[in-house]
Design a protein around this motif. Structure first.
Motif, PDB file in Angstrom:
ATOM      1  N   ALA A  66       0.711  -1.285  -0.072  1.00  0.00           N
ATOM      2  CA  ALA A  66      -0.045   0.000  -0.035  1.00  0.00           C
ATOM      3  C   ALA A  66       0.845   1.237  -0.079  1.00  0.00           C
ATOM      4  N   VAL A  67       2.231   1.197   0.555  1.00  0.00           N
ATOM      5  CA  VAL A  67       2.873   2.511   0.440  1.00  0.00           C
ATOM      6  C   VAL A  67       3.903   2.443  -0.371  1.00  0.00           C
ATOM      7  N   VAL A  68       4.185   1.638  -1.177  1.00  0.00           N
ATOM      8  CA  VAL A  68       5.494   1.339  -1.949  1.00  0.00           C
ATOM      9  C   VAL A  68       5.503   2.419  -3.146  1.00  0.00           C
ATOM     10  N   PHE A  69       4.112   2.788  -3.620  1.00  0.00           N
ATOM     11  CA  PHE A  69       4.045   3.570  -4.664  1.00  0.00           C
ATOM     12  C   PHE A  69       3.839   5.106  -4.351  1.00  0.00           C
ATOM     13  N   GLU A  70       4.296   5.360  -2.959  1.00  0.00           N
ATOM     14  CA  GLU A  70       4.254   6.735  -2.554  1.00  0.00           C
ATOM     15  C   GLU A  70       2.807   7.412  -2.605  1.00  0.00           C
ATOM     16  N   PRO A  71       1.767   6.665  -1.956  1.00  0.00           N
ATOM     17  CA  PRO A  71       0.492   7.436  -2.241  1.00  0.00           C
ATOM     18  C   PRO A  71       0.236   8.581  -1.614  1.00  0.00           C
ATOM     19  N   LYS A  72      -0.745   9.315  -1.803  1.00  0.00           N
ATOM     20  CA  LYS A  72      -0.794  10.715  -1.162  1.00  0.00           C
ATOM     21  C   LYS A  72      -1.946  10.308  -0.111  1.00  0.00           C
ATOM     22  N   LEU A  73      -2.508   9.341   0.023  1.00  0.00           N
ATOM     23  CA  LEU A  73      -3.214   8.727   1.330  1.00  0.00           C
ATOM     24  C   LEU A  73      -3.360   7.387   1.648  1.00  0.00           C
ATOM     25  N   LEU A  74      -3.030   7.156   2.930  1.00  0.00           N
ATOM     26  CA  LEU A  74      -3.328   5.724   3.313  1.00  0.00           C
ATOM     27  C   LEU A  74      -4.475   5.461   3.772  1.00  0.00           C
ATOM     28  N   LEU A  75      -5.196   4.350   3.296  1.00  0.00           N
ATOM     29  CA  LEU A  75      -6.408   3.952   3.959  1.00  0.00           C
ATOM     30  C   LEU A  75      -6.293   2.608   4.569  1.00  0.00           C
ATOM     31  N   LEU A  76      -6.813   2.381   5.855  1.00  0.00           N
ATOM     32  CA  LEU A  76      -6.789   1.220   6.583  1.00  0.00           C
ATOM     33  C   LEU A  76      -8.028   0.755   7.069  1.00  0.00           C
ATOM     34  N   ASP A  77      -8.476  -0.333   6.696  1.00  0.00           N
ATOM     35  CA  ASP A  77     -10.000  -0.852   6.795  1.00  0.00           C
ATOM     36  C   ASP A  77      -9.879  -1.907   7.754  1.00  0.00           C
ATOM     37  N   GLU A  78      -9.944  -1.562   9.238  1.00  0.00           N
ATOM     38  CA  GLU A  78     -10.105  -2.812  10.261  1.00  0.00           C
ATOM     39  C   GLU A  78      -8.836  -3.809  10.049  1.00  0.00           C
ATOM     40  N   PRO A  79      -7.674  -3.198  10.064  1.00  0.00           N
ATOM     41  CA  PRO A  79      -6.584  -4.253   9.554  1.00  0.00           C
ATOM     42  C   PRO A  79      -6.195  -4.953  10.666  1.00  0.00           C
TER      43      PRO A  79
END
Lengths: 361, 285
Positions: free
Chosen positions: A153-166
């Motif tokens: 989820a972070v490898v492509f340097e996203p602008k937002l990180l969403l975590l769905d009840e991980p």
């Protein structure tokens, strides 16, 4: 190009979404600033999953606006939004190795295979899984799969990180260490993060701010402290932590309950409702010296020993039952039907506003 | 108790459980095959095999059979895959209705269905009537008694055998994988080629092997819908056994067909291994 310093990472304006005749979300307004860790907390069926899917771009709103760092993304497809997401059950591709999973978003962005492999390897190193690249997801434990999902989820340097009840599928101890790890990674990347959960403790531990959502609207938005100590509605008070909610009539000295208890408090209000957190009540054998403003006699109705602390149900003379929570002390355990004294400081009797929709009693 | 002994006991128990089935298969299946093999060698040793391989006609029939089987398999794959994707997205009621419709053909006799196709494709049949009425053609054309008729009928009959394994593997795929692919930047085509196809390839290969193998041995459709114009191996075998009473040649042709079927199976098994390399089986979750 909008000025990034003054734009919020995510801005939702008057977002509405209904499925058939059911309003899933009604008029959501929310601003998240860059680098913030915001938690959306709500019971199941509150609309939090719809809100998450809407931010991710899997669901489109009926009306309203959604902008990411100043760019209107209301109707943009999920892939265009540059959002990294960790799914509840990780959603790792079972036919790809761990490394190939992490390379996937880079390959979709037309990175060369070599560059993708290098970046993916360093992302795996960041979650301490560099030696697991050749394995398949099914060969990893739940916690390891979680970390792969995070790396992807972070490898492509996203602008937002969403975590769905991980963390919901992990056992308690693993969950706590994963929470720390996610928090560290988020802080080191300064990544704006939106975290969905129904677990209030998790929300208090992780967040800069918490948005409590219920029945499709945001009930309250604030720091963990604000939410815990100054809930703006009975819904919020009951959802976060345990609470004693007392109702009565306002008098010049304080609030008088139907059973005759008088609760003096520091800040005046006329809502006719007071919140007292269970740990704010002191319980003693003899009337406490130094006299807090509110003193009551009561009788222990039940005792629950939870290790670090003890929870008592106490019947106050006259009728009300209060939940009291105190640090466990083997020397001074109270037994059922023992007479005790309760004292509550004025400041701990917090006026609880009535919900706007609620009819005045 | 000794562990070794325990293991032997367990194996003996398992053997006892499968032995009735083994005995039945051995008696009714394996033994006749051995008998058949000896029949082919009667009188002429391996001469019959030499005849089959050197005869242009029978090799052409084999080739023709294989060609028709491949066409039917490809057409069924093209029809079944989108249908399987569509059905897997339906509500539970929708799925039940779809499966009912798909499975009806399996519950009716193949002979009945073949006659239905004869009616459908006949000179005065509905398809010719509609084409004439639409003005596409001036007079009824020959649809029945042709390879087209055989392929159409076989495609229809074989469709469930292709659809069910594909549907089975597609319905096992976790839907969040498609969301994940989308969110990570994959377009529709990438999601299809990188996620959907690899995760359903086992079902595809299972369906392909079923349809291919079943198509190699069909008899009724080519006999009734082909009108003598569509030579396939099963017809040739029937002719040798029924008309010429040349049991040895009929047996030889059968043996060669069996070898072709086995090779087909092995190729598909090899492909399955290759596509499903290393991965802990998706189907097992």
């Amino acid at each position: 190009m909008p000025d990034l310093r003054n734009t919020s990472a995510l801005k939702l304006e008057n977002i509405r979404k209904s499925f058939g005749r059911v309003d899933a979300l009604s008029s959501i307004n929310l601003e998240v600033s860059a680098g913030e860790f915001l938690t959306i907390l709500g019971p199941s069926g509150s609309g939090k999953t719809t809100l998450l899917r809407l931010i991710a771009g899997f669901v489109m709103p009926d009306s309203g606006k959604l902008a990411i760092f100043g760019h209107d993304m209301t109707m943009a497809s999920a892939g265009k939004r540059q959002i990294g997401m960790v799914f509840q059950h990780y959603a790792l591709f079972p036919h790809l190795t761990v490394l190939e999973n992490v390379m996937f978003p880079l390959e979709m962005r037309k990175h060369s295979r070599r560059e993708a492999a290098e970046k993916a390897s360093s992302a795996l190193a960041a979650v301490r899984l560099e030696s697991f690249g050749d394995r398949y997801p099914k060969q990893l434990s739940g916690g390891q799969q979680q970390r792969v999902a995070l790396a992807r989820a972070v490898v492509f340097e996203p602008k937002l990180l969403l975590l769905d009840e991980p963390f919901s599928a992990l056992d308690r101890r693993l969950r706590e260490s994963m929470q720390r790890e996610v928090k560290q990674l988020q802080a080191s990347l300064n990544l704006t993060t939106i975290f969905i959960t129904h677990d209030q403790e998790e929300a208090l531990v992780m967040s800069d701010r918490i948005a409590i959502i219920d029945r499709g609207t945001i009930q309250q938005l604030g720091s963990p402290n604000e939410i815990y100590y100054h809930p703006q509605s009975i819904t919020v008070a009951q959802f976060i932590g345990e609470s004693n909610i007392l109702e009565g009539t306002e008098t010049p000295e304080g609030l008088r309950t139907a059973s005759g208890m008088l609760l003096r408090r520091a800040s005046p209000s006329n809502s006719g409702r007071i919140l007292v957190r269970p740990e704010a009540i002191r319980i003693t054998r003899e009337p406490a010296a130094g006299a807090a403003a509110n003193q009551f006699k009561g009788k222990i109705a039940s005792r629950t020993f939870v290790g670090g602390f003890t929870i008592y149900q106490v019947n106050v003379q006259g009728g009300d039952t209060l939940t009291v929570r105190c640090l466990a002390d083997e020397e001074t355990m109270f037994e059922a039907s023992q007479e005790v004294n309760l004292s509550i400081r004025e400041a701990d009797c917090r006026p609880l506003p009535r919900d706007a929709k609620e009819a005045r009693v | 108790m000794n562990l070794r002994l325990q293991a032997i006991k367990a194996q003996a128990g398992a053997l006892a459980l499968v032995s009735p089935a083994l005995a039945l298969l051995g008696l009714l299946f394996f033994y006749p095959i051995v008998l058949l093999f000896f029949t082919t060698l009667e009188g002429d040793n391996i001469g019959n095999y030499a005849k089959v391989v050197s005869s242009g006609t029978s090799m052409q029939v084999f080739f023709n059979t294989l060609r028709i089987a491949v066409i039917v398999t490809v057409v069924d794959l093209l029809l079944a895959y989108p249908l399987a994707v569509y059905i897997s997205g339906l509500s539970p009621t929708g799925k039940a209705i779809a499966f009912f419709l798909v499975l009806i053909p399996l519950w009716t006799s193949q002979l009945v269905r073949t006659y239905a196709w004869m009616v459908l494709l006949g000179r005065q049949g509905p398809i010719n009537n509609i084409l004439v009425w639409l003005g596409v053609i001036d007079a009824p054309i020959r649809l029945a008694n042709s390879e087209f008729a055989v392929v159409a009928g076989m495609t229809h009959i074989m469709l469930p055998y292709m659809l069910l394994p594909i549907y089975n593997s597609i319905s096992k795929i976790d839907h969040s994988l498609f969301d994940a692919a989308k969110g990570l930047g994959a377009g529709a085509l990438s999601t299809f080629t990188r996620v959907l196809v690899p995760l359903s390839i086992q079902g595809v290969l299972a369906g392909v092997s079923l349809v291919l193998v079943l198509s190699l041995g069909v008899f009724i459709m080519p006999a009734l819908l082909g009108g003598g114009r569509v030579p396939v191996i099963a017809l040739l075998i029937e002719q040798q056994a029924g008309s010429f009473l040349n049991w040895a040649m009929a047996g030889t042709l059968s043996a060669v067909l069996m070898v072709i079927v086995m090779i087909t199976f092995l190729v598909i098994k090899f492909l399955t291994r290759m596509f499903v390399r290393g991965r802990i089986d998706v189907a097992s979750t």
